[in-house]
Design a protein around this motif. Structure first.
Motif: not given
Length: 334
Positions: A310-314, A244-246, A331-333, A274-280
């Motif tokens: 990455a399983g995210g939304r844009l 997720s960071g990349r 996601p925070w994964t 963001g953070g754990p549980g809420e995503g980035l």
């Protein structure tokens, strides 16, 4: 006439000759299987010795030819069975001979269809494997293209921005021109360095390409600040997951590149939280400005693909003020 020999006597010699011809026909079963099988079935109307070559040739036709050809060949074989019952009658009679032929030829057809099915399964498996290999190559090429775009697009957009400033402001103070020329020189050097790094690992797996992380985000913004007004707000709890960071880094990198290209000189706000549980969450917004170079749209497509993987939304689009906004959630994964 000796007991067991066919009558008339010439039929015995014809039977032996047909057996020898049948053995010769076996050599033709790969090149002309249908023609060889038709000849063998025709000879079986009077000859016993051709039975084994004929069955082998019929098996070959069942395995390698279409259903219509198989049906016609089997119709010929049944007709030859009837003719044989009259030419060389025995205790089975016409009905018994037909029943025996149906069982024997049916067994050959069943075994041939089974082998045909196995060959088709192997062919489909090989085709699927080739398709998977080609898909893997295509994904690798796409990944490499995205890496090249991300690595060099950022550098070249900086070059375009500062070179454009020198072109539009030839009367600027010598200090400003020297600073802009210094940025052009530095970014040219860095672009060449990045290009050498990519070429050096071109033969390596994609996973071995240099990959940025969230820790590199501040350096990215600082590098883009000369000649631009960029505000960075980071509110991330803990260390963001690698994937997720990349992805967040690449989104910001592409958004800054597009801002320099399509809104040169406009203020840019970068917010990552963001953070754990809420995503980035990633948000990059720039105001209206002048275009400094053409765009291809490939960069936005690339970050859409990265975000989806990455399983995210844009989402992205113009703002009411005439600028441009890019928003993403990851996601925070790992």
């Amino acid at each position: 006439m000796e007991q067991g020999l066919p009558s008339p006597a010439w039929l015995f010699e014809a039977d032996r000759a047909a057996g020898l011809v049948g053995l010769g026909l076996l050599w033709l079963r790969r090149r002309w299987p249908v023609q060889a099988a038709v000849a063998a079935v025709a000879a079986s109307a009077f000859a016993e010795t051709i039975a084994f070559p004929m069955l082998v040739l019929m098996f070959t036709v069942v395995v390698h030819r279409r259903a219509r050809t198989i049906v016609l060949l089997y119709a010929e074989a049944m007709a030859a069975t009837v003719v044989y019952a009259f030419v060389r009658p025995d205790e089975l009679g016409v009905g018994g001979g037909l029943a025996f032929a149906v069982v024997l030829y049916g067994a050959v057809a069943g075994w041939g269809l089974f082998v045909r099915y196995r060959l088709q399964l192997k062919a489909r498996a090989a085709q699927q494997e080739r398709a998977e290999r080609e898909g893997a190559r295509r994904r690798a090429r796409d990944e490499l293209a995205r890496e090249l775009h991300d690595l060099l697009g950022h550098r070249l957009s900086l070059l375009s921005l500062h070179a454009g400033a020198m072109e539009y402001r030839p009367d600027a103070p010598a200090g400003e021109l020297a600073a802009a020329a210094g940025v052009v020189r530095e970014q040219s050097h860095l672009a060449m360095r990045d290009l050498r790094e990519v070429i050096a690992v071109l033969r390596a797996p994609i996973g071995e390409l240099p990959q940025p992380t969230m820790a590199d985000l501040r350096a990215l913004v600082e590098e883009a600040r000369p000649g631009s007004r960029i505000d960075l707000v980071e509110e991330v709890e803990g260390e963001a997951p690698e994937r997720s960071g990349r992805t967040a880094y690449r989104i910001v990198q592409e958004a800054l590149t597009n801002a320099r290209r399509h809104a040169a000189g406009a203020p840019v706000r970068v917010a990552v939280s963001g953070g754990p549980g809420e995503g980035l969450s990633v948000e990059v917004e720039n105001g209206p400005g002048r275009a400094s170079g053409p765009g291809t749209g490939h960069g936005l497509v690339g970050i859409e693909e990265r975000t989806a993987l990455a399983g995210g939304r844009l989402r992205y689009g113009p703002t009411e003020a005439g600028g441009w906004l890019v928003q993403a959630w990851l996601p925070w994964t790992t």
